[in-house]
Design an enzyme around this catalytic site. Structure first.
Site, PDB file in Angstrom:
ATOM      1  N   LYS A  64     -43.590  48.547 -34.790  1.00 22.30           N
ATOM      2  CA  LYS A  64     -42.262  48.236 -35.332  1.00 22.30           C
ATOM      3  C   LYS A  64     -41.592  47.172 -34.475  1.00 22.30           C
ATOM      4  CE  LYS A  64     -38.131  49.759 -34.726  1.00 22.30           C
ATOM      5  NZ  LYS A  64     -37.315  48.541 -34.986  1.00 22.30           N
ATOM      6  N   GLY A  95     -37.933  48.675 -24.210  1.00 17.45           N
ATOM      7  CA  GLY A  95     -36.553  48.566 -24.663  1.00 17.45           C
ATOM      8  C   GLY A  95     -35.603  49.203 -23.675  1.00 17.45           C
ATOM      9  N   SER A  96     -34.491  49.689 -24.180  1.00 17.43           N
ATOM     10  CA  SER A  96     -33.436  50.209 -23.318  1.00 17.43           C
ATOM     11  C   SER A  96     -33.801  51.556 -22.724  1.00 17.43           C
ATOM     12  CB  SER A  96     -32.129  50.338 -24.098  1.00 17.43           C
ATOM     13  OG  SER A  96     -32.193  51.420 -25.011  1.00 17.43           O
ATOM     14  N   THR A  97     -33.210  51.850 -21.573  1.00 13.57           N
ATOM     15  CA  THR A  97     -33.449  53.134 -20.913  1.00 13.57           C
ATOM     16  C   THR A  97     -32.941  54.281 -21.769  1.00 13.57           C
ATOM     17  OG1 THR A  97     -33.434  52.181 -18.693  1.00 13.57           O
ATOM     18  CG2 THR A  97     -32.878  54.511 -18.871  1.00 13.57           C
ATOM     19  N   GLY A 148     -35.454  54.962 -24.365  1.00 16.41           N
ATOM     20  CA  GLY A 148     -36.636  55.502 -23.701  1.00 16.41           C
ATOM     21  C   GLY A 148     -36.485  56.980 -23.370  1.00 16.41           C
ATOM     22  N   GLU A 198     -41.518  51.118 -20.944  1.00 18.60           N
ATOM     23  CA  GLU A 198     -41.101  49.992 -20.096  1.00 18.60           C
ATOM     24  C   GLU A 198     -39.646  49.731 -20.454  1.00 18.60           C
ATOM     25  OE1 GLU A 198     -39.750  46.739 -19.043  1.00 18.60           O
ATOM     26  OE2 GLU A 198     -41.169  45.757 -20.390  1.00 18.60           O
ATOM     27  N   CYS A 254     -35.876  42.169 -19.028  1.00 21.25           N
ATOM     28  CA  CYS A 254     -35.737  43.467 -18.362  1.00 21.25           C
ATOM     29  C   CYS A 254     -35.931  43.358 -16.855  1.00 21.25           C
ATOM     30  CB  CYS A 254     -36.708  44.475 -18.962  1.00 21.25           C
ATOM     31  SG  CYS A 254     -38.416  43.894 -19.025  1.00 21.25           S
ATOM     32  N   GLU A 282     -27.223  47.293 -16.296  1.00 23.45           N
ATOM     33  CA  GLU A 282     -27.988  46.169 -16.826  1.00 23.45           C
ATOM     34  C   GLU A 282     -27.140  45.434 -17.862  1.00 23.45           C
ATOM     35  OE1 GLU A 282     -32.506  45.368 -18.350  1.00 23.45           O
ATOM     36  OE2 GLU A 282     -31.428  47.006 -19.311  1.00 23.45           O
TER      37      GLU A 282
END
Length: 485
Positions: A184, A236-238, A241, A258, A292, A389
């Protein structure tokens, strides 16, 4: 007598890319409408122009794609490694042949400068497929046992900052290892993944081995949750995740994440300052800071702070912001209106908390999503801009006196993805790098990547590695000498 160097416009032609008015989902080797008929528009960040209308995947489409990948897995995984390698080599060569077209497409859909997509992204995309093609018939030498086996169907979710490169990071090792894929792409940058689907057909890849499902977060969640998925790979974003980690908890799905970062770029007093300035700029303003592993925290030794900042400001004043298709452009557009709003909010918070903001004189285009390169001084570790971030062209400058203080400040983060060290002493590089809690540490450079080198983080930057031999481990199950898992 000094004079300002004038640049003539040098735009890359859009005519190289033929973007269709609409695109479907790529399932089982064919493009198809979404089951519920939903579509969304993809917009060029630099102009807000609608590029195309794209089918929006839902849970029913995810189910179709996973079943297609499962059917394809039996034959694909049974192919000798050398045969799978032929397909990967073919894909790599086609990417090289179509690299100019893909670079322009990526710039239009993402907003990054053409010189980055042309000179960095596309060469690395092809290199990853070439590299993992070479591994396909050598998996028993990967250090995972004498006869490692593919996991099955991999569900992969990629971000918008490096759409085609993140696709290569995930699909190339998965296919080399004998897995099939349902991927995706991000909703703001679906086009290069759909063009890659066409490349798969051009290369003669068997039906169902690669499936591409453009869509929103609900499609990604359905993919992660699907019982037919054996492996989840997410960049992607924490926050997302963490949600994925919760979703797969208690299942036997293998996962790599990641996630975000707040990389520290450490400049010691003996560093080559001109070289360091270029590395700092490449570390935080490459891809508008939407990286990132960006070096978004500059830690500079107090004795050279003034000299370094003076040089850095002079250099920032020469950067050119504007049309990403112009080959002279250094700073392109922010990927979306939503991301621009986040950057703006965090920068305003930095000012409100007392940090000192500076940007070079910079005229912003009247349409599109733009943010001038920015640096903050008088920053402490308590400032939000030093902890969160931002994912934009914003640099926070902190100082230190001793190597111990530099290491302590660099490690004082919930993230642990990247770091940089600038010094002429090799012994200092090794001593400091060994103490940094970062998955990647660059020495006298920054943001350098190679398909043979693993990449990943610690703490809230995720777990698992992509790239290199280590990148195969995420897609293989070791076997005992007797063949049992």
């Amino acid at each position: 007598m000094a004079s300002v160097f004038e640049y003539a416009p040098a735009p890359e032609s859009r005519a190289i890319v033929d973007i269709a008015p609409s695109y479907g989902l790529f399932i089982d080797g064919e493009f198809a409408d979404a089951a519920d008929g939903k579509v969304f528009k993809t917009v060029s960040p630099s102009s807000e122009e609608v590029l195309s209308e794209v089918a929006r995947a839902g849970s029913e489409d995810v189910d179709r794609a996973v079943k297609a990948a499962r059917r394809a897995f039996e034959k694909w995984s049974a192919l000798p490694g050398g045969e799978r390698a032929k397909y990967l080599f073919r894909i790599a060569r086609i990417i090289q042949e179509r690299s100019r077209e893909l670079a322009v497409l990526e710039t239009l859909d993402n907003g990054k400068p053409i010189r980055e997509t042309r000179d960095a992204d596309l060469p690395l995309v092809a290199a990853h497929f070439f590299y993992y093609a070479g591994w396909a018939d050598k998996l028993e030498h990967a250090g995972l046992g004498p006869n490692p086996r593919p996991l099955g169907v991999a569900g992969q979710v990629i971000p918008w900052n490096f759409p085609l490169l993140m696709l290569a990071w995930k699909i190339a090792p998965a296919l080399a290892a004998g897995n099939t894929v349902v991927l995706k792409p991000a909703e703001t940058t679906p086009l290069s993944a759909l063009f890659f689907a066409d490349i798969c057909r051009q290369a003669g890849l068997p039906r169902g081995v690669v499936n591409i499902l453009p869509g929103y977060g609900d499609a990604g969640a359905a993919l992660v949750e699907h019982p037919g998925i054996d492996k989840v790979a997410f960049t992607g974003s924490t926050a997302v995740g963490k949600a994925i980690a919760r979703q797969v908890a208690g299942t036997d799905k293998k996962v790599t994440l990641e996630l975000g970062g707040k990389g520290a770029n450490i400049v010691f007093d003996d560093a080559p300052l001109d070289q360091a300035v270029e590395g700092i700029i490449g570390g935080i303003f490459f891809n508008q800071g939407q990286v990132c592993c960006a070096g978004s925290r500059l830690l500079v030794q107090e004795s050279v702070q003034d000299e370094l900042l003076d040089s850095l400001k002079r250099r920032l004043s020469t950067l050119r912001l504007g049309d990403p298709l112009d080959k002279n452009t250094d700073i392109g557009a922010i990927n979306s209106e939503e991301q621009l709003a986040r950057i703006t909010s965090l920068v305003e918070q930095g000012e409100a908390e007392g940090a000192e903001r500076w940007s070079p004189a910079c005229a912003l285009p009247s349409s599109g999503y733009w943010f001038a390169p920015t640096l903050f001084t008088n920053v402490t570790q308590a400032h939000t801009i030093a902890r969160d971030e931002i994912f934009g062209p914003v640099l926070s400058v902190l100082t230190f006196r001793t190597p111990d203080e530099a290491v302590a400040k660099a490690n004082n983060s919930q993230y642990g993805l990247s770091a940089g060290i600038w010094t002429e002493k090799g012994s200092r590089i090794l001593a400091v790098a060994n103490r940094l809690r970062a998955g990647v540490v660059w020495a006298n450079t920054f943001n350098k990547f190679d398909p043979t080198s693993p990449f990943g983080g610690y703490k809230e930057s995720g777990y698992g590695r992509e790239g290199g031999r280590h990148g195969l481990e995420a897609y293989l199950a070791p076997t005992s000498p007797e063949g049992a898992r």
